[in-house]
Scaffold this motif. Structure first.
Motif, PDB file in Angstrom:
ATOM      1  N   PRO A  71       0.834  -1.207   0.000  1.00 62.83           N
ATOM      2  CA  PRO A  71       0.000   0.000   0.000  1.00 62.83           C
ATOM      3  C   PRO A  71       0.871   1.261   0.000  1.00 62.83           C
ATOM      4  O   PRO A  71       2.008   1.262   0.469  1.00 62.83           O
ATOM      5  CB  PRO A  71      -0.826  -0.130   1.270  1.00 62.83           C
ATOM      6  CG  PRO A  71      -0.131  -1.131   2.106  1.00 62.83           C
ATOM      7  CD  PRO A  71       0.668  -2.017   1.181  1.00 62.83           C
ATOM      8  N   ALA A  74      -0.397   5.346   4.904  1.00 66.86           N
ATOM      9  CA  ALA A  74      -1.547   5.396   5.802  1.00 66.86           C
ATOM     10  C   ALA A  74      -2.474   6.530   5.385  1.00 66.86           C
ATOM     11  O   ALA A  74      -2.064   7.494   4.744  1.00 66.86           O
ATOM     12  CB  ALA A  74      -1.090   5.600   7.233  1.00 66.86           C
ATOM     13  N   ALA A  75      -3.745   6.437   5.774  1.00 67.84           N
ATOM     14  CA  ALA A  75      -4.704   7.483   5.485  1.00 67.84           C
ATOM     15  C   ALA A  75      -4.390   8.715   6.312  1.00 67.84           C
ATOM     16  O   ALA A  75      -3.812   8.634   7.400  1.00 67.84           O
ATOM     17  CB  ALA A  75      -6.114   6.972   5.776  1.00 67.84           C
ATOM     18  N   SER A  76      -4.788   9.853   5.810  1.00 67.45           N
ATOM     19  CA  SER A  76      -4.538  11.092   6.543  1.00 67.45           C
ATOM     20  C   SER A  76      -5.534  11.262   7.664  1.00 67.45           C
ATOM     21  O   SER A  76      -6.578  10.612   7.707  1.00 67.45           O
ATOM     22  CB  SER A  76      -4.607  12.283   5.588  1.00 67.45           C
ATOM     23  OG  SER A  76      -5.918  12.393   5.083  1.00 67.45           O
ATOM     24  N   ALA A  78      -8.441  12.943   9.980  1.00 66.51           N
ATOM     25  CA  ALA A  78      -9.715  13.545   9.618  1.00 66.51           C
ATOM     26  C   ALA A  78      -9.648  15.061   9.768  1.00 66.51           C
ATOM     27  O   ALA A  78      -8.954  15.584  10.648  1.00 66.51           O
ATOM     28  CB  ALA A  78     -10.824  12.981  10.505  1.00 66.51           C
TER      29      ALA A  78
END
Length: 84
Positions: A71, A74-76, A78
């Motif tokens: 991947p 990581a997602a940022s 919120a």
């Protein structure tokens, strides 16, 4: 005699005559300069030089579509700007 900031009449006449003479000479120079004849005969023949045609540019390299094995990251976090 008090200083009035003006030239006497005879000096004004001399200045006007000199100005007219300079303007007339400049006008004559312009008219005579525009009346010059331009030579139209060519003394030497114009020869063409054969130049090789340039090679076409290489096509732009295309990016290969390659998928990553892992991947990207990581997602940022919120956004917490406004509460709705």
């Amino acid at each position: 005699m008090a200083y009035s900031g003006r030239l006497p009449h005879h000096q004004r006449g001399i200045a006007a005559a000199a100005t007219l003479l300079v303007a007339a000479l400049a006008g004559y120079g312009l008219i005579a300069g525009l009346g010059l004849s331009v030579p139209t005969l060519v003394h030497e023949a114009i020869s063409a030089i054969a130049l090789p045609a340039p090679t076409p540019p290489d096509p732009p390299a295309t990016a290969s579509e390659k998928t990553a094995d892992k991947p990207l990251g990581a997602a940022s976090a919120a956004n917490r700007g406004r509460a709705e």
